[in-house]
Write a protein that holds these residues in place. Structure first.
Motif, short mmCIF file in Angstrom:
data_model
loop_
_atom_site.label_atom_id
_atom_site.label_comp_id
_atom_site.label_asym_id
_atom_site.label_seq_id
_atom_site.Cartn_x
_atom_site.Cartn_y
_atom_site.Cartn_z
N SER A 1 10.84 -3.16 7.05
CA SER A 1 9.76 -3.63 6.19
C SER A 1 8.41 -3.17 6.73
O SER A 1 8.26 -2.84 7.91
CB SER A 1 9.78 -5.15 6.09
OG SER A 1 9.45 -5.75 7.33
N PHE A 2 7.42 -3.16 5.85
CA PHE A 2 6.07 -2.74 6.23
C PHE A 2 5.54 -3.61 7.37
O PHE A 2 4.99 -3.10 8.36
CB PHE A 2 5.14 -2.82 5.02
CG PHE A 2 3.80 -2.18 5.23
CD1 PHE A 2 3.59 -0.86 4.89
CD2 PHE A 2 2.75 -2.91 5.77
CE1 PHE A 2 2.35 -0.27 5.08
CE2 PHE A 2 1.51 -2.33 5.97
CZ PHE A 2 1.31 -1.00 5.63
N ALA A 3 5.73 -4.92 7.25
CA ALA A 3 5.22 -5.85 8.26
C ALA A 3 5.92 -5.64 9.61
O ALA A 3 5.27 -5.65 10.66
CB ALA A 3 5.42 -7.29 7.79
N ARG A 4 7.24 -5.45 9.57
CA ARG A 4 7.99 -5.22 10.82
C ARG A 4 7.59 -3.90 11.45
O ARG A 4 7.55 -3.77 12.68
CB ARG A 4 9.49 -5.23 10.55
CG ARG A 4 10.08 -6.62 10.36
CD ARG A 4 11.58 -6.54 10.16
NE ARG A 4 12.23 -5.87 11.29
CZ ARG A 4 13.41 -5.28 11.23
NH1 ARG A 4 14.07 -5.24 10.08
NH2 ARG A 4 13.94 -4.73 12.30
N CYS A 5 7.29 -2.91 10.63
CA CYS A 5 6.86 -1.61 11.13
C CYS A 5 5.52 -1.74 11.87
O CYS A 5 5.34 -1.18 12.95
CB CYS A 5 6.74 -0.61 9.99
SG CYS A 5 6.35 1.08 10.50
N VAL A 6 4.61 -2.49 11.28
CA VAL A 6 3.30 -2.73 11.91
C VAL A 6 3.49 -3.47 13.23
O VAL A 6 2.88 -3.10 14.25
CB VAL A 6 2.38 -3.54 10.97
CG1 VAL A 6 1.08 -3.91 11.69
CG2 VAL A 6 2.08 -2.76 9.71
N GLN B 1 -9.24 2.09 2.69
CA GLN B 1 -8.53 1.06 1.96
C GLN B 1 -8.49 -0.23 2.77
O GLN B 1 -8.57 -0.23 3.99
CB GLN B 1 -7.08 1.52 1.70
CG GLN B 1 -6.97 2.85 0.97
CD GLN B 1 -7.40 2.73 -0.46
OE1 GLN B 1 -7.26 1.66 -1.06
NE2 GLN B 1 -7.93 3.79 -1.02
N GLU B 2 -8.34 -1.35 2.08
CA GLU B 2 -8.18 -2.62 2.79
C GLU B 2 -6.83 -2.66 3.46
O GLU B 2 -5.88 -1.99 3.06
CB GLU B 2 -8.30 -3.79 1.79
CG GLU B 2 -9.72 -3.95 1.25
CD GLU B 2 -9.81 -5.18 0.36
OE1 GLU B 2 -8.81 -5.93 0.30
OE2 GLU B 2 -10.85 -5.38 -0.25
N LEU B 3 -6.74 -3.45 4.50
CA LEU B 3 -5.52 -3.54 5.28
C LEU B 3 -4.34 -3.95 4.41
O LEU B 3 -4.40 -4.90 3.64
CB LEU B 3 -5.70 -4.55 6.43
CG LEU B 3 -4.61 -4.59 7.48
CD1 LEU B 3 -4.57 -3.25 8.23
CD2 LEU B 3 -4.83 -5.74 8.44
N ASN B 4 -3.24 -3.18 4.55
CA ASN B 4 -1.99 -3.46 3.87
C ASN B 4 -2.05 -3.20 2.36
O ASN B 4 -1.16 -3.61 1.62
CB ASN B 4 -1.50 -4.90 4.11
CG ASN B 4 -1.03 -5.08 5.54
OD1 ASN B 4 -0.91 -4.12 6.28
ND2 ASN B 4 -0.78 -6.32 5.91
N GLN B 5 -3.12 -2.55 1.87
CA GLN B 5 -3.18 -2.19 0.45
C GLN B 5 -2.30 -0.97 0.27
O GLN B 5 -2.72 0.16 0.48
CB GLN B 5 -4.63 -1.89 0.05
CG GLN B 5 -5.48 -3.12 -0.10
CD GLN B 5 -5.11 -3.92 -1.34
OE1 GLN B 5 -4.91 -3.36 -2.41
NE2 GLN B 5 -5.01 -5.22 -1.21
N THR C 1 6.55 -0.87 0.43
CA THR C 1 6.89 -2.18 0.99
C THR C 1 7.85 -2.06 2.18
O THR C 1 8.01 -3.01 2.93
CB THR C 1 7.56 -3.07 -0.07
OG1 THR C 1 8.73 -2.41 -0.58
CG2 THR C 1 6.58 -3.35 -1.21
N GLU C 2 8.47 -0.88 2.32
CA GLU C 2 9.34 -0.65 3.45
C GLU C 2 9.40 0.84 3.77
O GLU C 2 9.09 1.68 2.92
CB GLU C 2 10.75 -1.19 3.19
CG GLU C 2 11.52 -0.46 2.10
CD GLU C 2 12.94 -0.98 1.91
OE1 GLU C 2 13.23 -2.08 2.39
OE2 GLU C 2 13.73 -0.25 1.29
N PHE C 3 9.77 1.15 5.00
CA PHE C 3 9.94 2.52 5.42
C PHE C 3 11.41 2.76 5.76
O PHE C 3 12.16 1.82 6.08
CB PHE C 3 9.09 2.82 6.66
CG PHE C 3 7.61 2.81 6.40
CD1 PHE C 3 7.00 3.86 5.73
CD2 PHE C 3 6.82 1.74 6.83
CE1 PHE C 3 5.63 3.86 5.50
CE2 PHE C 3 5.46 1.74 6.59
CZ PHE C 3 4.86 2.80 5.92
N MET D 1 -2.87 1.38 9.82
CA MET D 1 -2.48 0.52 8.71
C MET D 1 -3.58 0.31 7.68
O MET D 1 -3.36 -0.33 6.66
CB MET D 1 -2.00 -0.84 9.26
CG MET D 1 -0.71 -0.76 10.03
SD MET D 1 0.68 -0.10 9.06
CE MET D 1 0.84 1.56 9.74
N CYS D 2 -4.78 0.83 7.95
CA CYS D 2 -5.85 0.76 6.96
C CYS D 2 -5.66 1.82 5.88
O CYS D 2 -6.31 1.77 4.84
CB CYS D 2 -7.21 0.97 7.65
SG CYS D 2 -7.87 -0.52 8.39
#
Length: 312
Positions: A93-98, A2-6, A10-12, A164-165
């Motif tokens: 959030s997904f972004a903060r988790c990454v 999958q493409e990154l962040n697909q 949206t949160e964990f 994250m892929c």
């Protein structure tokens, strides 16, 4: 792939440790005290090394870098864990988790690599004492730290990018107190066999290779120590190595179990407990071990407090 962040997630939700209104205040106090001790002790050690010219040596330079990494390493996870212990909402959030995943790996890999550099420093000091200052010059020390930093950047990107892929479509509850790769991968809605292979190869390079270097170095150090005729000299030489070996062991064994056992479900319950060793325990023990067993650091502390003698 999958493409990154697909992802539909949206949160964990970080499950952390067992939520209990009765024990949560005690758990919060316990980890808060540990975290404050880590910040204070490591900051004090850095200050002592910076202020006392007798500590301006390669070994103490590496120890000061190690102390700085310990503070950054624990700050990546512990403050968030403290908030979640007292809060009913444990979302990230997904972004903060990454971001947390990458920063944690970055500092962790740099620190682990630095352990191997410290072992090399001890090897030169014990096996080639007359050439120590020439070999371990300031530029060489900076180059070694730079190599560790590059190792951390590449290793952290490798783990994080491939994790994250994948697609995450639910559930979104992470059985951990922070976003660690093995715990997050269990939630992926896709085949993780490629990730398991990549993580194993990356783990071999960032964990096993530095550990092998440390073992090889200490075999040579112990061989040299055994040639020392004086029993007191052998004991003194051994004492300079035991503290480092203790810290490396506490850091390495949990890391190997966690990151070199891809796809293992048997470690899910113990993963966050083992993370406490290389995330919190070693950060707390590093300044204790490297200072309480060291007369130079003790004298620097007494001098800072105005109770020590001025250097002759």
């Amino acid at each position: 792939m999958q493409e990154l962040n697909q992802s539909t997630v949206t949160e964990f939700i970080l499950m952390g440790f067992a939520s209990n209104p009765r024990t949560n205040p005690l758990l919060f106090t316990f980890f808060l005290v540990f975290y404050l001790l880590i910040l204070v002790s490591n900051s004090l050690l850095i200050t002592l090394i910076h202020q006392d010219t007798r500590l301006h040596t390669p070994m103490y330079f590496f120890i000061s870098v190690l102390s700085m990494l310990d503070m950054c390493y624990t700050t990546t996870t512990v403050p968030q864990m403290l908030v979640h212990i007292l809060s009913k909402k444990r979302a990230i959030s997904f972004a903060r988790c990454v971001a947390q995943m990458y920063i944690f790996l970055l500092f962790g890999i740099i620190e682990y690599c630095l352990f191997s550099i410290i072992s090399v420093d001890r090897y030169v000091a014990i096996c080639h004492p007359l050439r120590y200052k020439v070999i371990m010059s300031p530029w060489v020390c900076l180059l070694m730290v730079g190599i560790c930093a590059a190792y951390g950047v590449v290793g952290g990107l490798s783990y994080t990018f491939f994790a994250m892929c994948l697609s995450y479509c639910g559930p979104n509850e992470i059985d951990h107190y922070f976003c660690e790769v093995p715990a997050v991968l269990k939630l992926a809605c896709a085949d993780t066999s490629l990730n398991d292979l990549v993580d194993f190869i990356t783990g071999f390079n960032v964990i096993v290779v530095p550990l092998s270097l440390i073992v090889l170095v200490y075999v040579n150090i112990f061989a040299t120590i055994m040639k020392i005729r004086s029993a007191q000299g052998r004991i003194k030489a051994f004492s300079t190595c035991t503290s480092h070996i203790t810290v490396v062991t506490m850091f390495a064994i949990p890391c190997i179990i966690t990151y070199m056992s891809p796809g293992s479900d048997s470690l899910s319950n113990s993963g966050k407990k083992m993370a406490l060793f290389y995330n919190i325990a070693t950060a707390f023990l590093n300044p204790v071990i490297y200072s309480l067993r060291n007369k130079d650091v003790k004298n620097a502390f007494l001098k800072l407090m105005g109770r020590g003698r001025a250097p002759e």
